[in-house]
Design a protein around this motif. Structure first.
Motif, PDB file in Angstrom:
ATOM      1  N   ALA A   1       0.718 -47.975   8.918  1.00  0.00           N
ATOM      2  CA  ALA A   1       1.313 -46.633   8.996  1.00  0.00           C
ATOM      3  C   ALA A   1       2.566 -46.610   9.864  1.00  0.00           C
ATOM      4  O   ALA A   1       3.435 -45.755   9.699  1.00  0.00           O
ATOM      5  CB  ALA A   1       0.290 -45.645   9.542  1.00  0.00           C
ATOM      6  N   GLY A   2       2.630 -47.524  10.834  1.00  0.00           N
ATOM      7  CA  GLY A   2       3.771 -47.557  11.735  1.00  0.00           C
ATOM      8  C   GLY A   2       3.717 -46.519  12.838  1.00  0.00           C
ATOM      9  O   GLY A   2       4.690 -46.308  13.547  1.00  0.00           O
ATOM     10  N   ARG A   3       2.558 -45.879  12.992  1.00  0.00           N
ATOM     11  CA  ARG A   3       2.395 -44.881  14.047  1.00  0.00           C
ATOM     12  C   ARG A   3       0.914 -44.670  14.302  1.00  0.00           C
ATOM     13  O   ARG A   3       0.078 -44.959  13.440  1.00  0.00           O
ATOM     14  CB  ARG A   3       3.016 -43.527  13.658  1.00  0.00           C
ATOM     15  CG  ARG A   3       2.214 -42.801  12.584  1.00  0.00           C
ATOM     16  CD  ARG A   3       2.848 -41.515  12.097  1.00  0.00           C
ATOM     17  NE  ARG A   3       2.722 -40.405  13.025  1.00  0.00           N
ATOM     18  CZ  ARG A   3       1.725 -39.525  13.014  1.00  0.00           C
ATOM     19  NH1 ARG A   3       0.720 -39.648  12.153  1.00  0.00           N
ATOM     20  NH2 ARG A   3       1.718 -38.511  13.863  1.00  0.00           N
ATOM     21  N   THR A   4       0.609 -44.166  15.493  1.00  0.00           N
ATOM     22  CA  THR A   4      -0.728 -43.697  15.821  1.00  0.00           C
ATOM     23  C   THR A   4      -0.659 -42.180  15.936  1.00  0.00           C
ATOM     24  O   THR A   4       0.254 -41.651  16.582  1.00  0.00           O
ATOM     25  CB  THR A   4      -1.205 -44.312  17.142  1.00  0.00           C
ATOM     26  OG1 THR A   4      -1.291 -45.732  16.985  1.00  0.00           O
ATOM     27  CG2 THR A   4      -2.576 -43.773  17.533  1.00  0.00           C
ATOM     28  N   PRO A   5      -1.579 -41.445  15.310  1.00  0.00           N
ATOM     29  CA  PRO A   5      -1.563 -39.985  15.468  1.00  0.00           C
ATOM     30  C   PRO A   5      -1.583 -39.596  16.951  1.00  0.00           C
ATOM     31  O   PRO A   5      -2.112 -40.331  17.790  1.00  0.00           O
ATOM     32  CB  PRO A   5      -2.841 -39.548  14.750  1.00  0.00           C
ATOM     33  CG  PRO A   5      -3.103 -40.625  13.750  1.00  0.00           C
ATOM     34  CD  PRO A   5      -2.644 -41.900  14.403  1.00  0.00           C
ATOM     35  N   PRO A   6      -1.019 -38.457  17.300  1.00  0.00           N
ATOM     36  CA  PRO A   6      -1.004 -38.025  18.705  1.00  0.00           C
ATOM     37  C   PRO A   6      -2.384 -38.026  19.356  1.00  0.00           C
ATOM     38  O   PRO A   6      -2.513 -38.318  20.543  1.00  0.00           O
ATOM     39  CB  PRO A   6      -0.418 -36.608  18.617  1.00  0.00           C
ATOM     40  CG  PRO A   6       0.441 -36.639  17.388  1.00  0.00           C
ATOM     41  CD  PRO A   6      -0.258 -37.545  16.421  1.00  0.00           C
ATOM     42  N   VAL A   7      -3.404 -37.697  18.591  1.00  0.00           N
ATOM     43  CA  VAL A   7      -4.790 -37.825  19.048  1.00  0.00           C
ATOM     44  C   VAL A   7      -5.481 -38.808  18.104  1.00  0.00           C
ATOM     45  O   VAL A   7      -5.518 -38.582  16.891  1.00  0.00           O
ATOM     46  CB  VAL A   7      -5.529 -36.469  19.039  1.00  0.00           C
ATOM     47  CG1 VAL A   7      -7.002 -36.665  19.420  1.00  0.00           C
ATOM     48  CG2 VAL A   7      -4.853 -35.483  19.971  1.00  0.00           C
ATOM     49  N   ALA A   8      -6.005 -39.886  18.664  1.00  0.00           N
ATOM     50  CA  ALA A   8      -6.662 -40.911  17.846  1.00  0.00           C
ATOM     51  C   ALA A   8      -7.884 -41.424  18.588  1.00  0.00           C
ATOM     52  O   ALA A   8      -7.778 -41.915  19.713  1.00  0.00           O
ATOM     53  CB  ALA A   8      -5.707 -42.057  17.539  1.00  0.00           C
ATOM     54  N   VAL A   9      -9.048 -41.304  17.950  1.00  0.00           N
ATOM     55  CA  VAL A   9     -10.320 -41.665  18.569  1.00  0.00           C
ATOM     56  C   VAL A   9     -11.143 -42.458  17.559  1.00  0.00           C
ATOM     57  O   VAL A   9     -11.078 -42.203  16.351  1.00  0.00           O
ATOM     58  CB  VAL A   9     -11.113 -40.409  19.007  1.00  0.00           C
ATOM     59  CG1 VAL A   9     -12.383 -40.799  19.748  1.00  0.00           C
ATOM     60  CG2 VAL A   9     -10.251 -39.504  19.874  1.00  0.00           C
ATOM     61  N   ALA A  10     -11.924 -43.409  18.063  1.00  0.00           N
ATOM     62  CA  ALA A  10     -12.868 -44.138  17.228  1.00  0.00           C
ATOM     63  C   ALA A  10     -14.221 -44.146  17.921  1.00  0.00           C
ATOM     64  O   ALA A  10     -14.295 -44.190  19.150  1.00  0.00           O
ATOM     65  CB  ALA A  10     -12.393 -45.571  16.988  1.00  0.00           C
ATOM     66  N   THR A  11     -15.301 -44.116  17.145  1.00  0.00           N
ATOM     67  CA  THR A  11     -16.642 -44.239  17.703  1.00  0.00           C
ATOM     68  C   THR A  11     -17.279 -45.541  17.231  1.00  0.00           C
ATOM     69  O   THR A  11     -16.959 -46.064  16.158  1.00  0.00           O
ATOM     70  CB  THR A  11     -17.554 -43.074  17.287  1.00  0.00           C
ATOM     71  OG1 THR A  11     -17.800 -43.134  15.876  1.00  0.00           O
ATOM     72  CG2 THR A  11     -16.944 -41.738  17.645  1.00  0.00           C
ATOM     73  N   GLU A  12     -18.194 -46.055  18.036  1.00  0.00           N
ATOM     74  CA  GLU A  12     -18.957 -47.251  17.687  1.00  0.00           C
ATOM     75  C   GLU A  12     -20.228 -47.271  18.530  1.00  0.00           C
ATOM     76  O   GLU A  12     -20.209 -46.872  19.693  1.00  0.00           O
ATOM     77  CB  GLU A  12     -18.138 -48.518  17.911  1.00  0.00           C
ATOM     78  CG  GLU A  12     -18.876 -49.824  17.689  1.00  0.00           C
ATOM     79  CD  GLU A  12     -19.530 -49.957  16.323  1.00  0.00           C
ATOM     80  OE1 GLU A  12     -20.591 -50.584  16.233  1.00  0.00           O
ATOM     81  OE2 GLU A  12     -18.966 -49.412  15.336  1.00  0.00           O
ATOM     82  N   GLY A  13     -21.333 -47.722  17.926  1.00  0.00           N
ATOM     83  CA  GLY A  13     -22.609 -47.681  18.612  1.00  0.00           C
ATOM     84  C   GLY A  13     -23.112 -49.000  19.144  1.00  0.00           C
ATOM     85  O   GLY A  13     -23.984 -49.014  20.024  1.00  0.00           O
TER      86      GLY A  13
END
Length: 266
Positions: A79-91
């Motif tokens: 994409a060439g960018r990260t959204p202003p808010v970017a979150v990932a979850t993992e367990g």
């Protein structure tokens, strides 16, 4: 998995190949080790590339069950960018550490969250929620954290995926097990939770296992395929499969995948 030509492992012994399959780390969703050992057709829709297009336009994005973060990392790079808010979850703790190391430099916060627990985010926090191969979609939680007009874009594992291999070890499974994760059932669940399904596509894809090391590593990595799998518990079946592959060629199975594109009504 990669799509290589079948390798020539010569007369390597069962014990040598199994030891190699056992020794490989299982953290993350990097399948490059399978190069030359196993191959899997890819769905025609190109999920990671399509996700990149969504990330290029998102203002606040959430990646559920990110694994080691590899797919999100690829999509953000594309994409060439990260959204202003970017979150990932993992367990799974080893994957949380791996995803954090990979995604933090891109400005993504990785949150440790069990797959069946409520999502630790406010209502309407995201305009894009993505997931590649979630164990069980939490439809009500997905709808809750999406803003009105927001999108859920995901690739799911379908019913009876790689069951040729699963049933080789476990024997024939009942129809209620084989039909789990059916796209029609998941569409109904998504709509019952309040999503509008914009697009839903399904494909069945060929997998080939070229040696027993690939089988062992696959079953260690994708732990829900044969629950409780160990080499010791299944040594007779593994030896027989090793001989079958040596004498007849690759063991063939089929994965099932479906693409979800759904929207929360405004």
């Amino acid at each position: 998995m990669p799509s290589p030509h079948a390798p020539d492992h010569g007369d390597r012994s069962f014990d040598d190949l199994v030891a190699e399959g056992v020794a490989v780390p299982t953290e993350g969703w990097d399948f490059s080790w399978f190069e030359g050992r196993a191959s899997e057709e890819r769905p025609s829709w190109g999920y990671a590339v399509s996700m990149a297009g969504r990330m290029a336009r998102a203002g606040a994005a959430l990646d559920l069950q990110t694994g080691g973060g590899e797919v999100l990392d690829f999509a953000l790079g594309r994409a060439g960018r990260t959204p202003p808010v970017a979150v990932a979850t993992e367990g799974w703790p080893p994957n949380v550490a791996k995803a954090t190391a990979l995604l933090r430099p891109r400005g993504v916060a990785v949150v440790a969250a069990e797959e069946d627990s409520p999502l630790p985010f406010a209502d309407g926090a995201f305009d894009l929620v993505v997931s590649r191969h979630p164990v069980r979609p939490q439809w009500e939680e997905i709808v809750r954290v999406l803003e009105p007009g927001g999108t859920y874009f995901a690739q799911h594992v379908g019913p009876a995926s790689v069951f040729e291999l699963v049933e080789y070890f476990l024997g024939p499974l009942p129809e209620e097990v084989r039909s789990k994760r059916h796209p029609d059932r998941e569409r109904a669940d998504a709509e019952a939770a309040g999503l509008e399904v914009v697009d839903l596509r399904a494909e069945r894809l060929r997998i080939e296992f070229h040696d027993i090391a690939a089988v062992v590593h696959f079953l260690r990595k994708v732990v829900w395929m044969v629950p409780g799998f160990t080499v010791e518990a299944y040594e007779p079946q593994l030896r027989a499969l090793h001989e079958r592959i040596r004498d007849e060629g690759a063991f063939v199975a089929h994965s099932t995948r479906h693409l979800f594109d759904a929207r929360k009504p405004r």
